[in-house]
Design an enzyme around this catalytic site. Structure first.
Site, PDB file in Angstrom:
ATOM      1  N   SER A 187       1.023  -0.272  11.152  1.00 46.49           N
ATOM      2  CA  SER A 187      -0.359  -0.115  10.711  1.00 46.49           C
ATOM      3  C   SER A 187      -1.298  -0.422  11.856  1.00 46.49           C
ATOM      4  O   SER A 187      -1.133  -1.424  12.544  1.00 46.49           O
ATOM      5  CB  SER A 187      -0.650  -1.051   9.547  1.00 46.49           C
ATOM      6  OG  SER A 187      -0.258  -0.429   8.375  1.00 46.49           O
TER       7      SER A 187
ATOM      8  N   HIS B 166      -7.067  -2.961   6.618  1.00 46.91           N
ATOM      9  CA  HIS B 166      -6.181  -3.933   5.961  1.00 46.91           C
ATOM     10  C   HIS B 166      -5.540  -4.892   6.972  1.00 46.91           C
ATOM     11  O   HIS B 166      -5.020  -5.933   6.577  1.00 46.91           O
ATOM     12  CB  HIS B 166      -5.169  -3.258   5.036  1.00 46.91           C
ATOM     13  CG  HIS B 166      -3.978  -2.619   5.689  1.00 46.91           C
ATOM     14  ND1 HIS B 166      -3.893  -1.260   5.932  1.00 46.91           N
ATOM     15  CD2 HIS B 166      -2.815  -3.134   6.120  1.00 46.91           C
ATOM     16  CE1 HIS B 166      -2.720  -0.986   6.474  1.00 46.91           C
ATOM     17  NE2 HIS B 166      -2.040  -2.099   6.600  1.00 46.91           N
TER      18      HIS B 166
ATOM     19  N   ASP C 135      -9.403   3.497   6.500  1.00 46.48           N
ATOM     20  CA  ASP C 135      -8.739   2.223   6.762  1.00 46.48           C
ATOM     21  C   ASP C 135      -8.838   1.798   8.241  1.00 46.48           C
ATOM     22  O   ASP C 135      -7.865   1.824   8.968  1.00 46.48           O
ATOM     23  CB  ASP C 135      -7.268   2.355   6.328  1.00 46.48           C
ATOM     24  CG  ASP C 135      -6.599   1.001   6.130  1.00 46.48           C
ATOM     25  OD1 ASP C 135      -7.143  -0.006   6.615  1.00 46.48           O
ATOM     26  OD2 ASP C 135      -5.533   0.962   5.511  1.00 46.48           O
TER      27      ASP C 135
HETATM   28  N1  ARG Z   1       0.818   0.251   2.108  1.00 39.50           N
HETATM   29  C1  ARG Z   1       0.184  -0.166   3.306  1.00 39.50           C
HETATM   30  C2  ARG Z   1       1.074  -1.147   4.083  1.00 39.50           C
HETATM   31  O1  ARG Z   1       2.190  -1.402   3.702  1.00 39.50           O
HETATM   32  C3  ARG Z   1      -1.192  -0.701   3.093  1.00 39.50           C
HETATM   33  C4  ARG Z   1      -1.285  -2.001   2.359  1.00 39.50           C
HETATM   34  C5  ARG Z   1      -2.671  -2.554   2.153  1.00 39.50           C
HETATM   35  N2  ARG Z   1      -3.406  -1.872   1.113  1.00 39.50           N
HETATM   36  C6  ARG Z   1      -3.330  -2.163  -0.229  1.00 39.50           C
HETATM   37  N3  ARG Z   1      -4.032  -1.426  -1.060  1.00 39.50           N
HETATM   38  N4  ARG Z   1      -2.617  -3.131  -0.750  1.00 39.50           N
HETATM   39  O2  ARG Z   1       0.713  -2.096   4.678  1.00 39.50           O
HETATM   40  N1  ASP Z   2       1.083  -0.036   5.669  1.00 40.21           N
HETATM   41  C1  ASP Z   2       2.121  -0.472   6.588  1.00 40.21           C
HETATM   42  C2  ASP Z   2       1.601  -1.534   7.563  1.00 40.21           C
HETATM   43  O1  ASP Z   2       0.720  -2.306   7.247  1.00 40.21           O
HETATM   44  C3  ASP Z   2       2.704   0.690   7.312  1.00 40.21           C
HETATM   45  C4  ASP Z   2       3.911   1.241   6.623  1.00 40.21           C
HETATM   46  O2  ASP Z   2       4.661   0.480   5.986  1.00 40.21           O
HETATM   47  O3  ASP Z   2       4.134   2.449   6.760  1.00 40.21           O
HETATM   48  O4  ASP Z   2       2.137  -1.737   8.633  1.00 40.21           O
END
Ligand code: ARG
Ligand code: ASP
Length: 712
Positions: free
Chosen positions: A646, A85, A221
């Protein structure tokens, strides 16, 4: 009630600082202070192995990836690992219908096939330094905030410019503890970064938004890039003559994996936390802002999701925007629930009471919390207008475009012409898809506005409307007759000579086509409101500086971690499952078996690649299986992380790479404000699954061969 009282009593006894062994995002240069605790927790290496300016240390392998993720070097030829991502937009950019790398994955089988990514940078920290004294030189207590800022800005420039003079380095100087301390970061920024590999979406994004922020998780990921440099191993703009970078340090990769209870640490770039804010902020976020943001995003998501169910084309079209809308939408729900469960507001109030008692005979601290409350009262009066502007007024593409045109009012001459030409250019895409997209966009526009109006945040509509039906009619008319939605008229407008266009933007359009956006804008940004907000916010920042200084004196034995500010940090903890709710326990790692359990060909997020299934059926896991013969996919641990982390390397007690951080568990997403070791878990991709995908699934063994694997 009894439970609540007990909780508050417990909060009263706690320092409002590091109450939990696993909480904190620590400054690498000062890690010596944490070394004993980290070693006690199981670490075998030293703070100097992690950060050292005299010789290569782990920090030389950790990178700020782009502007908001982390990456790490895993080979002596500049190979970088990060999340799927985090590389997403570059993978998308290079994808076409014929070469759909996003869907099918991409693997460079030779260096020539690696794809340049203009605009992408990765940043290595060369060294950091405490520059508090220099930056605060000339600052005194009698200065206004803006005088203070001017002195600081000048000092920062002088200190930074001197530090990088005659080098190719760049510097950043950032405030810590609300400006009680300043650190300088001297960085090396690499500008030739190339895409090397990415798994297909149904591996790299397996589970999609359904599983996002959730455990158990089965997302592969990761994506891979390579840094190229000039012949002197120095950063250089893209050139075909550039060569792979030879890092001072790359991470060793452990194939041993992790078990429940094992020590781990996360080394990366957490973006923002607000650990020391007062109860007003926590209440405002959990109870005032989040519910509105969530409700308004639900409207958008309902429409896009319905469209995505209609056809594959629509799904592709909306996938990326839904991912970003849904990411915040889901996180805020977890955050508010977490704050509620922890009685976060009451906890903060109890801690503030302790501070008040302690400060009663200290004139410099005595009134700080009262003043804070007064300022929050002023801030809260106007805060929601900004939330509504971004989440309701600008919810539709239509209003975003109207806003864009409206702001052109401030431009003239060549600048205006360029902006108009750009808007005209982008309009082609908007109109190409208008027939299919506009019914959705129109519904989002009207529903979000009606929601806002019915909550009292669009009083300007009352002049013309008294019922929701009236509002709806007005909005429909506005949408249907607007120049923004009329390709011919818009083209005519945007191709006018600058002076004519400017005149129209000033004299004519605000009363007609740009009426609603103009009124909504001035309602939100009236100078009195803006002034009230800015004054209160400035005061709060200043008061926080005093408050946190006071807390440090109140609890002199506590080690306060500074809030995250997108600088390099170390968080440490243990691999550990948790109990999300009654009668449920989540174990600490997931395996490929879970992917097959989730498989559902009818649900896009749960489609499984046939080749992956085949490898699973044959249990063809190579040396990437664990001792039980399972192929681990992801694991959770108590490391304190946030957005920006991330892609961060997750390292074991010996400083070897065991995972790549990519998310947090939903039940613990309040950790930006309040950390609870019972619920806060970071989620990491098990490095063995990553290697398995590269090697066994994609057949890109040459990439694994570049890495330094440690079997035992
Ligand atoms: N929750 C994670 C973060 O805050 C991954 C976000 C990307 N993935 C998604 N399915 N939207 O960045
Ligand atoms: N998914 C988040 C990021 O892209 C990480 C988090 O918020 O824990 O940095």
């Amino acid at each position: 009630m009894k439970k609540l009282l007990a909780l508050i009593a417990a909060a009263l006894m706690m320092a409002p600082t590091v109450c939990h062994a696993d909480e904190g995002m620590w400054i690498p240069m000062l890690l010596g202070r944490n070394q004993a605790a980290m070693q006690k927790a199981g670490m075998h290496i030293t703070a100097q192995d992690i950060y050292d300016i005299n010789k290569a240390s782990l920090k030389d392998a950790v990178l700020l990836f782009g502007g908001g993720c982390t990456g790490e070097f895993v080979s002596d030829e500049g190979l970088v690992l990060t999340n799927h991502h985090c590389g997403y937009s570059y993978i998308v950019k290079h994808s076409t219908v014929e070469h759909d790398y996003l869907t099918n994955g991409f693997w460079a089988m030779s260096r020539e096939q690696e794809i340049p990514c203009p605009g992408l940078t990765v940043t290595r920290l060369v060294y950091m330094q405490d520059v508090t004294k220099e930056v605060l030189d000339g600052v005194n207590a009698d200065m206004s905030e803006s005088e203070r800022e001017t002195v600081i800005e000048n000092n920062i420039k002088a200190v930074g410019d001197k530090a990088v003079e005659g080098t190719h380095y760049r510097y950043v100087i950032k405030p810590f503890y609300y400006g009680n301390q300043y650190f300088m970061y001297v960085n090396e920024v690499f500008t030739d970064v190339r895409l090397v590999g990415a798994p297909p979406s149904n591996i790299g994004k397996f589970g999609g938004d359904t599983d996002n922020w959730m455990w158990p998780r089965h997302t592969g990921d990761f994506s891979m890039f390579r840094v190229y440099v000039d012949g002197d191993n120095k950063p250089a703009a893209y050139s075909k003559d550039n060569v792979p970078y030879r890092p001072l340090k790359h991470l060793e990769i452990s194939l041993k994996g992790v078990d429940e209870g094992d020590f781990t640490f996360v080394f990366g770039y957490p973006g923002t936390t607000r650990r020391y804010v007062t109860h007003d902020y926590v209440d405002m976020a959990a109870n005032q802002e989040n519910p509105v943001r969530i409700a308004l995003r639900t409207i958008r998501l309902d429409h896009y999701n319905a469209a995505m169910r209609q056809s594959a084309g629509q799904r592709l079209k909306y996938a990326s925007r839904v991912a970003s809308i849904a990411n915040g939408w889901k996180k805020w729900q977890g955050e508010s629930l977490g704050i509620d469960r922890l009685h976060g507001v009451e906890q903060k109030i109890a801690q503030e009471e302790q501070f008040r008692k302690w400060a009663v005979d200290k004139p410099q601290y005595r009134d700080v919390l009262d003043q804070m409350e007064d300022n929050y009262a002023k801030l809260r009066e106007v805060e929601m207008e900004w939330v509504y502007f971004s989440e309701a007024v600008l919810a539709s593409d239509f209003m975003q475009r109207a806003y864009r045109l409206y702001r052109m009012m401030n431009l003239t001459g060549e600048q205006l012409e360029a902006a108009a030409a750009k808007m005209l250019d982008d309009s082609h895409k908007y109109f190409e898809d208008f027939e299919q997209h506009s019914p959705i966009d129109k519904s989002i526009f009207t529903e979000c506005f009606i929601y806002m109006w019915s909550h009292g945040y669009a009083p300007y509509l009352n002049k013309k409307c008294s019922t929701a039906g009236d509002v709806e009619k007005l909005l429909n008319r506005y949408y249907d007759n607007n120049i923004i939605n009329n390709p011919k008229k818009l083209e005519k407008l945007l191709t006018l000579p600058a002076d004519k266009l400017h005149k129209k933007l000033i004299d004519e359009l605000p009363a007609k086509d740009l009426d609603l956006i103009g009124v909504a804008y001035s309602y939100t940004y009236s100078s009195a409101k803006r002034q009230q907000y800015n004054d209160a916010d400035d005061n709060i920042q200043r008061l926080m500086r005093t408050y946190i200084k006071g807390m440090m004196e109140q609890y002199p034995d506590s080690n306060f971690f500074p809030d995250a500010n997108l600088t390099l940090r170390v968080a440490y903890g243990h691999v550990e499952g948790f109990k999300p709710k009654d009668a449920t326990y989540y174990t600490a790692y997931s395996t490929i078996d879970g992917i097959m359990e989730k498989e559902n060909p009818d649900v896009y997020d749960y489609r499984v690649e046939p080749r992956l299934k085949e490898l699973w059926q044959k249990k063809d896991y190579g040396h990437y299986a664990n001792k039980k013969g399972e192929l681990p996919v992801a694991f959770i641990a108590t490391n304190h992380t946030t957005g920006g982390n991330s892609g961060s390397p997750v390292l074991n007690a010996d400083g070897q790479l065991v995972g790549i951080n990519f998310d947090r568990c939903w039940e613990g997403t309040m950790s930006d404000l309040l950390f609870d070791p019972a619920y806060c878990r970071n989620i990491s991709l098990d490095i063995r699954y990553c290697l398995f995908i590269i090697d066994k699934y994609a057949g890109a063994r040459h990439l694994v061969d570049e890495m330094t694997l440690v079997e035992q």
